[in-house]
Scaffold this motif. Structure first.
Motif, short mmCIF file in Angstrom:
data_model
loop_
_atom_site.label_atom_id
_atom_site.label_comp_id
_atom_site.label_asym_id
_atom_site.label_seq_id
_atom_site.Cartn_x
_atom_site.Cartn_y
_atom_site.Cartn_z
N LEU A 157 -17.74 52.14 40.84
CA LEU A 157 -17.19 51.34 39.96
C LEU A 157 -18.21 50.16 41.00
N SER A 158 -18.27 49.11 39.83
CA SER A 158 -19.43 47.96 40.37
C SER A 158 -18.66 46.96 40.93
N PHE A 159 -19.57 46.51 42.05
CA PHE A 159 -18.80 45.69 43.46
C PHE A 159 -19.79 43.74 43.42
N TYR A 160 -18.96 43.18 44.12
CA TYR A 160 -20.50 42.16 43.98
C TYR A 160 -21.45 42.03 45.31
N LEU A 161 -22.39 41.85 44.99
CA LEU A 161 -23.13 41.31 46.55
C LEU A 161 -23.88 40.14 46.67
N PRO A 162 -23.96 39.25 47.41
CA PRO A 162 -24.77 38.19 47.51
C PRO A 162 -26.49 38.17 47.85
N THR A 163 -27.50 38.09 47.11
CA THR A 163 -28.88 37.87 47.17
C THR A 163 -28.95 37.15 48.06
N PHE A 164 -28.17 36.62 49.26
CA PHE A 164 -29.09 35.55 50.33
C PHE A 164 -30.09 34.77 50.39
N GLN A 165 -30.56 34.00 49.62
CA GLN A 165 -31.66 34.15 49.84
C GLN A 165 -31.69 32.77 48.81
N ARG A 245 -27.34 26.28 51.65
CA ARG A 245 -28.48 27.70 50.34
C ARG A 245 -27.04 28.16 49.15
N ILE A 246 -28.08 27.83 48.04
CA ILE A 246 -27.41 28.89 46.38
C ILE A 246 -28.02 29.62 46.53
N GLU A 247 -26.72 30.26 46.52
CA GLU A 247 -27.99 32.28 46.51
C GLU A 247 -26.76 32.70 45.20
N PHE A 248 -27.51 33.76 44.43
CA PHE A 248 -26.62 34.57 42.70
C PHE A 248 -25.45 35.93 44.00
N ILE A 249 -24.98 35.14 43.18
CA ILE A 249 -23.94 36.21 43.57
C ILE A 249 -24.19 37.78 42.40
N GLU A 250 -24.51 39.04 42.84
CA GLU A 250 -25.55 39.36 41.73
C GLU A 250 -23.80 41.02 41.42
N LYS A 251 -23.47 41.39 40.41
CA LYS A 251 -22.93 42.47 40.17
C LYS A 251 -23.50 43.88 39.79
N VAL A 252 -23.42 44.66 41.33
CA VAL A 252 -23.92 45.83 41.35
C VAL A 252 -22.95 46.72 41.42
N ARG A 253 -23.69 48.16 41.49
CA ARG A 253 -22.79 49.09 41.91
C ARG A 253 -24.06 50.46 42.71
N PRO A 275 -27.97 52.53 48.12
CA PRO A 275 -28.79 52.33 47.10
C PRO A 275 -28.38 51.25 46.16
N VAL A 276 -28.20 50.30 45.34
CA VAL A 276 -27.76 49.42 44.42
C VAL A 276 -28.83 49.39 43.30
N ARG A 277 -28.27 48.92 42.16
CA ARG A 277 -28.57 48.38 41.03
C ARG A 277 -27.70 47.28 40.05
N THR A 278 -27.89 46.45 39.77
CA THR A 278 -27.59 45.48 38.85
C THR A 278 -27.04 46.15 38.00
N VAL A 279 -26.01 46.15 37.63
CA VAL A 279 -25.30 46.46 35.76
C VAL A 279 -24.96 44.89 35.93
N THR A 280 -25.76 44.65 34.15
CA THR A 280 -25.56 43.10 33.39
C THR A 280 -24.31 43.28 32.05
N GLU A 281 -23.39 43.86 32.55
CA GLU A 281 -22.01 44.01 31.88
C GLU A 281 -21.55 42.49 31.95
#
Length: 281
Positions: A157-165, A245-253, A275-281
């Motif tokens: 399952l994928s989930f969302y993770l902020p970049t904190f940047q 801060r303005i950061e991305f919220i990336e969808k990852v798994r 370890p997480v990897r971004t998903v592009t769907e």
């Protein structure tokens, strides 16, 4: 249950509620307040038992077990935030030292060793590999992290993770009735193009509040200014200096099906690195 003097008993739970447990049999001994209570799991020994002997009649043995009583699912995401019906891990990422990242994109090369090689890709953008780390500090937070791991089911399952940047520098105030914001030109309109996983942003303000929106359009106003349009009005009013801060919220798994919990004591302090990897769907 283990007393401070190492007296212990194993009891079967008959029923329980939020404040007490009822066991299938009575205690054989007395256990004072402060005794340790922990679950007992059924397991089998795995492989050999390595041991080290010391000169003063001491010996150290290492036992590895595989737990076999896994009939009951403990999966739950109730302790965590959500966005777009998925888990949002918005707690700060625990970083010890540097945070390693890598950009992965499968490149296919055709080379007949006589002419110039040709390369092509199937993915429109690279996928970032990074790490999400929990540092739990209580039995409850450790239990909630365990429930989350069971719910995400490894790579499933994928989930969302902020970049904190600080991804964008705002140039205009955040106005409640507007759905746009001008930012310093970083080339987002050229490269980001409002595509996942770079299309969800979170604005964090100095009072601790946040707003999450999805970018639906972007444009280059000038060589120094870009404009972002989001899916709905901001709903809040803040001046530029109040945007922390303005950061991305990336969808990852999670990028593995084997996760190690590093226990640091018996009180719930533990480290869990995913370890997480971004998903592009």
């Amino acid at each position: 249950i283990i007393a401070p003097d190492n007296t212990f008993e194993a009891l079967e739970i008959l029923s329980f509620n939020a404040t007490s447990m009822t066991f299938a049999s009575a205690f054989d001994a007395s256990f004072p307040a402060g005794s340790e209570v922990m679950p007992v799991r059924a397991g089998v020994l795995q492989g050999n038992i390595p041991q080290s002997r010391f000169r003063l009649n001491l010996q150290q043995n290492t036992f590895r077990f595989v737990i076999v009583d896994n009939e009951v699912s403990i999966a739950s995401t109730a302790a965590f935030s959500t966005f777009n019906s998925k888990v949002l891990l918005d707690d700060p990422n625990a970083v010890e030292g540097n945070l390693s990242e890598a950009l992965n994109r499968e490149i296919f090369i055709v080379d007949n060793l006589t002419g110039a090689p040709v390369q092509f890709v199937d993915e429109p953008i690279s996928r970032k590999r990074s790490q999400k780390t929990f540092l739990t500090n209580s039995r409850q937070s450790l239990w909630e992290a365990r429930q989350l791991l069971h719910a995400l089911r490894g790579r499933h399952l994928s989930f969302y993770l902020p970049t904190f940047q600080d991804e964008f520098i705002p140039l205009t105030d955040v106005v409640s009735t507007n759905d746009t914001i001008d930012v310093t030109n970083i080339g987002y309109n050229l490269s980001g193009q409002n595509r996942s996983p770079k299309n969800v942003i979170r604005l964090t303000f100095s009072d601790g509040t946040t707003v999450i929106r999805t970018i639906i359009a972007s444009s280059e106003i000038s060589s120094t200014v870009e404009r972002l349009q989001v899916d709905s009005n901001w709903g809040v009013n803040h001046t530029v200096d109040l945007v922390d801060r303005i950061e991305f919220i990336e969808k990852v798994r999670i990028d593995t099906d084997r996760i190690t919990i590093e226990h640091r004591d018996g009180l719930g302090q533990a480290r869990i690195a995913l370890p997480v990897r971004t998903v592009t769907e």
